[in-house]
Design a protein around this motif. Structure first.
Motif, PDB file in Angstrom:
ATOM      1  N   VAL A   1      26.009  52.165  34.866  1.00  0.00           N
ATOM      2  CA  VAL A   1      26.688  50.703  34.042  1.00  0.00           C
ATOM      3  C   VAL A   1      26.447  51.307  32.940  1.00  0.00           C
ATOM      4  N   ARG A   2      27.589  51.291  32.184  1.00  0.00           N
ATOM      5  CA  ARG A   2      27.822  51.730  30.691  1.00  0.00           C
ATOM      6  C   ARG A   2      27.204  50.473  29.960  1.00  0.00           C
ATOM      7  N   ASP A   3      26.802  50.795  28.791  1.00  0.00           N
ATOM      8  CA  ASP A   3      26.200  49.623  27.936  1.00  0.00           C
ATOM      9  C   ASP A   3      27.527  49.172  27.130  1.00  0.00           C
TER      10      ASP A   3
ATOM     11  N   VAL B   1      40.389  53.105  35.760  1.00  0.00           N
ATOM     12  CA  VAL B   1      41.049  54.384  35.127  1.00  0.00           C
ATOM     13  C   VAL B   1      41.467  55.319  36.229  1.00  0.00           C
ATOM     14  N   GLY B   2      42.705  55.387  36.557  1.00  0.00           N
ATOM     15  CA  GLY B   2      43.158  56.118  37.610  1.00  0.00           C
ATOM     16  C   GLY B   2      42.223  55.913  38.864  1.00  0.00           C
ATOM     17  N   LYS B   3      41.697  56.878  39.673  1.00  0.00           N
ATOM     18  CA  LYS B   3      40.874  56.532  40.702  1.00  0.00           C
ATOM     19  C   LYS B   3      39.770  56.288  40.384  1.00  0.00           C
ATOM     20  N   ASP B   4      39.092  56.299  39.429  1.00  0.00           N
ATOM     21  CA  ASP B   4      37.699  55.920  38.789  1.00  0.00           C
ATOM     22  C   ASP B   4      37.407  54.520  38.557  1.00  0.00           C
ATOM     23  N   ILE B   5      36.428  53.947  38.677  1.00  0.00           N
ATOM     24  CA  ILE B   5      36.056  52.597  38.282  1.00  0.00           C
ATOM     25  C   ILE B   5      34.707  52.830  37.453  1.00  0.00           C
ATOM     26  N   ILE B   6      34.947  52.232  36.237  1.00  0.00           N
ATOM     27  CA  ILE B   6      33.621  52.071  35.177  1.00  0.00           C
ATOM     28  C   ILE B   6      33.174  50.605  35.296  1.00  0.00           C
ATOM     29  N   HIS B   7      32.010  50.713  35.096  1.00  0.00           N
ATOM     30  CA  HIS B   7      31.278  49.271  35.217  1.00  0.00           C
ATOM     31  C   HIS B   7      30.682  49.409  33.749  1.00  0.00           C
ATOM     32  N   THR B   8      30.817  48.332  33.048  1.00  0.00           N
ATOM     33  CA  THR B   8      30.062  48.248  31.838  1.00  0.00           C
ATOM     34  C   THR B   8      29.691  46.923  31.443  1.00  0.00           C
ATOM     35  N   ARG B   9      28.481  46.694  30.732  1.00  0.00           N
ATOM     36  CA  ARG B   9      27.822  45.546  30.103  1.00  0.00           C
ATOM     37  C   ARG B   9      28.821  44.800  29.069  1.00  0.00           C
ATOM     38  N   SER B  10      29.540  45.783  28.195  1.00  0.00           N
ATOM     39  CA  SER B  10      30.144  44.926  27.065  1.00  0.00           C
ATOM     40  C   SER B  10      31.621  45.994  27.127  1.00  0.00           C
ATOM     41  N   ILE B  11      32.629  45.205  26.395  1.00  0.00           N
ATOM     42  CA  ILE B  11      33.808  45.895  26.155  1.00  0.00           C
ATOM     43  C   ILE B  11      34.391  45.575  24.727  1.00  0.00           C
ATOM     44  N   ILE B  12      34.864  46.587  24.036  1.00  0.00           N
ATOM     45  CA  ILE B  12      35.334  46.357  22.691  1.00  0.00           C
ATOM     46  C   ILE B  12      37.017  46.594  22.975  1.00  0.00           C
ATOM     47  N   ILE B  13      37.640  45.637  22.799  1.00  0.00           N
ATOM     48  CA  ILE B  13      39.473  45.894  23.025  1.00  0.00           C
ATOM     49  C   ILE B  13      39.876  46.357  21.803  1.00  0.00           C
ATOM     50  N   ALA B  14      40.190  47.597  21.607  1.00  0.00           N
ATOM     51  CA  ALA B  14      40.756  48.188  20.665  1.00  0.00           C
ATOM     52  C   ALA B  14      41.996  48.915  20.716  1.00  0.00           C
TER      53      ALA B  14
ATOM     54  N   VAL C   1      41.734  45.953  34.715  1.00  0.00           N
ATOM     55  CA  VAL C   1      40.480  45.463  33.974  1.00  0.00           C
ATOM     56  C   VAL C   1      40.120  44.215  34.522  1.00  0.00           C
ATOM     57  N   ASP C   2      38.857  44.025  35.035  1.00  0.00           N
ATOM     58  CA  ASP C   2      38.486  42.782  35.495  1.00  0.00           C
ATOM     59  C   ASP C   2      37.295  42.188  34.826  1.00  0.00           C
ATOM     60  N   LEU C   3      37.704  41.155  33.989  1.00  0.00           N
ATOM     61  CA  LEU C   3      36.689  40.517  33.089  1.00  0.00           C
ATOM     62  C   LEU C   3      36.117  39.066  33.732  1.00  0.00           C
ATOM     63  N   LEU C   4      36.504  38.979  34.930  1.00  0.00           N
ATOM     64  CA  LEU C   4      35.960  37.837  35.589  1.00  0.00           C
ATOM     65  C   LEU C   4      34.700  38.258  36.212  1.00  0.00           C
ATOM     66  N   ARG C   5      34.093  39.472  36.489  1.00  0.00           N
ATOM     67  CA  ARG C   5      32.937  39.608  37.110  1.00  0.00           C
ATOM     68  C   ARG C   5      32.110  40.407  36.380  1.00  0.00           C
ATOM     69  N   PHE C   6      30.894  40.544  36.634  1.00  0.00           N
ATOM     70  CA  PHE C   6      29.812  41.028  35.478  1.00  0.00           C
ATOM     71  C   PHE C   6      28.835  42.165  36.463  1.00  0.00           C
ATOM     72  N   PRO C   7      28.588  43.375  35.954  1.00  0.00           N
ATOM     73  CA  PRO C   7      29.313  44.055  34.824  1.00  0.00           C
ATOM     74  C   PRO C   7      30.836  44.190  35.127  1.00  0.00           C
ATOM     75  N   PHE C   8      31.655  43.968  33.889  1.00  0.00           N
ATOM     76  CA  PHE C   8      33.005  44.276  33.785  1.00  0.00           C
ATOM     77  C   PHE C   8      33.406  45.480  34.545  1.00  0.00           C
ATOM     78  N   GLU C   9      34.554  45.328  35.115  1.00  0.00           N
ATOM     79  CA  GLU C   9      34.960  46.431  35.967  1.00  0.00           C
ATOM     80  C   GLU C   9      36.480  46.869  35.448  1.00  0.00           C
TER      81      GLU C   9
END
Length: 318
Positions: A7-9, A100-113, A89-97
């Motif tokens: 899970v990414r920070d 990207v292609g076939k990969d799923i990344i989980h993260t505790r925070s997201i910066i939309i830029a 992107v799924d911001l309704l669950r935590f960690p956020f999901e």
């Protein structure tokens, strides 16, 4: 489908000025940010030639060079950059999901830029001359039009604002509108009509931008939609005043967007859902800034977003 075990920070969506500044700050805070570069790596700066209004560059700097230096600075402190296009992107669950292609990344925070893309006419000659006399930013490139005759395309408030601003530099501004009526507000239209340097062409579209071989705008080939007449307009710059498209459609229904699709923020970077602050999700740069859209303001909000992420993760005990 492969699920990432970690899970990414912090995950940063976009690699323009705001995203890379956020990456520099987050990396220096030892958060090891992952930056997804998106479909326009480097953002608007990557299609800009000389940038003369970014502090610290008295002689100016090429847009791609400025972006490249920011990337090197972020990587130096531990940021990871990945060439990837966001699938969902799924911001309704935590960690956020994030997928990207076939990969799923989980993260505790997201910066939309993810920025905003200028609306273009879509002409091959126009695209070839972006940064060489074709621009979508009057405040960025107006200085270079001093004493020259130029054209502004559009009929809304954006076009009127661009035209009025450019009269500070250009000797003549021709405002080209594809229809008879203007979409601009009455007050903005009246200001443009009353200005002696602004001239109007109605029912007119640009068919070609001349000067591709010379890498310098040499004029426009125009078509009058009402009469069918074709003509040549001898200008040295063409500015697009038909607005920008924020790259935020994938977040619709998960965070609040305004009527034009820009991310709504509180205190510049805090996102909301149904008017309530959404913890762990921040936005910066042109995706939430419809007013200034400058490299320096994007960098400023990128810094702010990263500092808020650092505080948020501390509160989480991470």
């Amino acid at each position: 489908m492969h699920d990432s075990p970690e899970v990414r920070d912090v995950l940063i969506l976009g690699s323009g000025c705001s995203g890379l500044t956020a990456a520099i700050y987050a990396a220096r805070a030892n958060l090891k940010p992952l930056v997804l570069e998106g479909h326009e790596p480097g953002g608007q700066l990557s299609i800009t030639t000389l940038v003369e209004n970014f502090p610290g560059w008295p002689e100016g700097v090429q847009g791609p060079e400025l972006v490249d230096n920011m990337k090197k600075q972020a990587v130096r402190f531990g940021a990871e950059l990945r060439m990837a296009h966001l699938t969902s992107v799924d911001l309704l669950r935590f960690p956020f999901e994030v997928q990207v292609g076939k990969d799923i990344i989980h993260t505790r925070s997201i910066i939309i830029a993810s920025g905003a893309s200028a609306r273009w006419l879509g002409l091959p000659s126009e695209q070839a001359l972006i940064g060489f006399g074709v621009s979508s930013c009057a405040t960025c490139d107006g200085f270079f039009t001093a004493g020259k005759e130029i054209a502004v395309i559009g009929g809304g408030d954006s076009a009127m604002e661009e035209a009025l601003f450019l009269t500070r530099f250009a000797s003549k501004v021709t405002l080209i509108n594809r229809s008879e009526a203007f979409r601009a507000s009455r007050i903005m239209l009246e200001r443009a009509i009353e200005h002696p340097q602004i001239h109007f062409l109605h029912n007119t579209v640009v068919e070609e931008v001349l000067g591709v071989e010379e890498r310098d705008v040499r004029g426009l080939m125009l078509h009058n939609r009402k009469t069918g007449e074709r003509s040549h307009l001898p200008v040295q710059f063409m500015f697009l005043g038909i607005g920008h498209e924020p790259n935020a459609s994938m977040f619709k229904g998960q965070i609040d967007l305004d009527d034009d699709g820009y991310v709504k923020t509180e205190h510049n970077v805090f996102t909301t859902r149904q008017g309530v602050q959404l913890h762990g999700v921040y936005a910066c740069g042109d995706v939430q800034d419809r007013r200034y859209r400058q490299a320096i303001t994007a960098a400023g909000t990128g810094c702010m977003a990263a500092l808020e992420v650092e505080k948020y993760l501390e509160e989480l005990g991470k």
